[in-house]
Write a protein that holds these residues in place. Structure first.
Motif, PDB file in Angstrom:
ATOM      1  N   UNK A   1       0.815  -1.205   0.000  1.00 15.15           N
ATOM      2  CA  UNK A   1       0.000   0.000   0.000  1.00 15.15           C
ATOM      3  C   UNK A   1       0.850   1.257   0.000  1.00 15.15           C
ATOM      4  N   UNK A   2       0.199   2.405  -0.065  1.00  9.29           N
ATOM      5  CA  UNK A   2       0.926   3.671  -0.210  1.00  9.29           C
ATOM      6  C   UNK A   2       1.747   4.028   1.029  1.00  9.29           C
ATOM      7  N   UNK A   3       1.202   3.764   2.221  1.00 10.81           N
ATOM      8  CA  UNK A   3       1.936   4.162   3.425  1.00 10.81           C
ATOM      9  C   UNK A   3       3.254   3.398   3.538  1.00 10.81           C
ATOM     10  N   UNK A   4       3.188   2.052   3.449  1.00 12.08           N
ATOM     11  CA  UNK A   4       4.404   1.253   3.573  1.00 12.08           C
ATOM     12  C   UNK A   4       5.356   1.520   2.409  1.00 12.08           C
ATOM     13  N   UNK A   5       4.805   1.711   1.203  1.00 13.88           N
ATOM     14  CA  UNK A   5       5.647   2.022   0.055  1.00 13.88           C
ATOM     15  C   UNK A   5       6.434   3.303   0.296  1.00 13.88           C
ATOM     16  N   UNK A   6       5.779   4.302   0.850  1.00  6.61           N
ATOM     17  CA  UNK A   6       6.457   5.571   1.131  1.00  6.61           C
ATOM     18  C   UNK A   6       7.590   5.389   2.135  1.00  6.61           C
ATOM     19  N   UNK A   7       7.321   4.623   3.188  1.00  8.18           N
ATOM     20  CA  UNK A   7       8.331   4.404   4.227  1.00  8.18           C
ATOM     21  C   UNK A   7       9.530   3.654   3.658  1.00  8.18           C
ATOM     22  N   UNK A   8       9.262   2.567   2.932  1.00  3.46           N
ATOM     23  CA  UNK A   8      10.356   1.737   2.412  1.00  3.46           C
ATOM     24  C   UNK A   8      11.136   2.497   1.348  1.00  3.46           C
ATOM     25  N   UNK A   9      10.436   3.217   0.474  1.00  2.37           N
ATOM     26  CA  UNK A   9      11.129   3.987  -0.565  1.00  2.37           C
ATOM     27  C   UNK A   9      12.049   5.034   0.043  1.00  2.37           C
TER      28      UNK A   9
END
Length: 366
Positions: A115-123
């Motif tokens: 999802x967008x939240x985890x994608x943002x954190x990992x990116x």
């Protein structure tokens, strides 16, 4: 360039097959070590291929931080210049493990998980985000767009005697030599759509009475019930005699060559779940061999197939009609086969994928 490859999973699947192909193409000068976050099929395969492999087990949730500490120790021993994190879990754990170390992490994003939240954190933890398709990079926030690149998967050119493969498959299944065969190849999870293919079989048999479906797949450890549901579903629909179940194929080329059509029904089959394939390695493997593909128009499959296959809506009726149209039209099958080979040669070779990943490693190291 010493690259450490960190893999989220070890079960048979597209991202694991991608890593296996990439390592073979890159060769020893690029490989410092392969670190897999669970034991399993991939570890055994890489050992057999002669790659340096270490298992650093990492569980879920609370174990992620402890796993990052274990991974940090291993990376200090290996001392790579760059880390290739294969999947979101690998990228998260590698990102945490390298905080303050200066070692860049490249997250190779294979799917829509997180999802967008985890994608943002990992990116934010990674130097680069390399999507295997443009579709899987859409969730990366615009503020991090400079880190995003797309490097599509690649596959090997394959030469298979199609007539011999056809005869071999039908003899194995106990079918008439001219029986039309549809192949599903992949992990037996809900997103992969094997249930949709079974649901399409009654309508497909109305239009192509001798059509036979082959499902060659591996039980998904996260959804083991799906593998058990498929024979029950086929029996309830009265098509159990028109479907065969085969085990996972480590080298599926002859099976693909023996089929008339490869079905890739991955799609949004669970409310709120994945929209489909992040790439669709099975599709390009079929295209390289010259077997036509019928796929659900979801996820990255339209991007991958282009006009080299039939795209359908994610319904049993649409899938059945798409398969029937291709099975009943030899000229269409020949056109898709030729277009698929051309598309693979232009966009999806292993040499192209390897060269572009080498560019990513060098840029990240700089």
């Amino acid at each position: 360039m010493r690259v450490a490859f960190v893999s989220s999973h070890a079960q048979p699947g597209g991202s694991e097959r991608y890593l296996e192909l990439l390592l073979d193409e890159l060769g020893p000068p690029w490989i410092a070590e392969v670190i897999v976050l669970q034991a399993g099929w991939l570890v055994d395969r890489l050992h057999l291929a002669g790659h340096p492999v270490t298992v650093v087990p990492v569980g879920r949730r609370l174990d992620l931080l402890a796993g990052a500490v274990r991974l940090r120790r291993e990376l200090r021993r290996v001392r790579p210049r760059v880390i290739h994190a294969n999947g979101v879990k690998a990228a998260l754990v590698a990102g945490l493990a390298t905080i303050g170390s200066g070692v860049p992490v490249i997250w190779v994003k294979h799917d829509f998980s997180g999802g967008r939240w985890l994608t943002s954190v990992v990116a934010a933890l990674c130097r680069q985000v390399v999507g295997v398709s443009a579709a899987v990079t859409a969730a990366v926030p615009g503020t991090l767009s400079a880190r995003v690149h797309v490097v599509p998967n690649g596959t090997r050119p394959v030469s298979v005697d199609r007539d011999a493969a056809r005869a071999e498959l039908r003899e194995r299944l106990g079918l008439d030599a001219s029986a039309p065969v549809v192949l599903f190849l992949g992990r037996l999870s809900r997103v992969k759509g094997a249930r949709l293919l079974v649901a399409a079989l009654p309508r497909l048999r109305e239009r192509v009475p001798r059509a036979h479906v082959v499902i060659a797949g591996e039980r998904d450890i996260a959804e083991p019930e799906v593998a058990d549901e498929l024979p029950v579903q086929a029996a309830a629909l009265g098509v159990q005699g028109a479907i065969s179940f085969l085990p996972w194929q480590d080298d599926p080329a002859r099976l693909v060559a023996g089929a008339d059509v490869v079905a890739v029904p991955s799609g949004p089959h669970v409310p709120g779940g994945s929209p489909g394939e992040g790439f669709g390695l099975v599709a390009i493997e079929a295209m390289a061999i010259g077997t036509p593909v019928v796929a659900v128009a979801a996820g990255a499959l339209p991007e991958v197939l282009g006009d080299a296959g039939r795209l359908v809506a994610p319904t049993a009726e649409a899938l059945a009609d798409g398969l029937a149209d291709v099975l009943l039209d030899p000229a269409l099958r020949q056109r898709f086969a030729a277009a698929g080979r051309r598309r693979v040669a232009e966009y999806f070779t292993l040499e192209r994928m390897s060269a572009r990943m080498q560019e990513r490693y060098l840029e990240a190291a700089r």
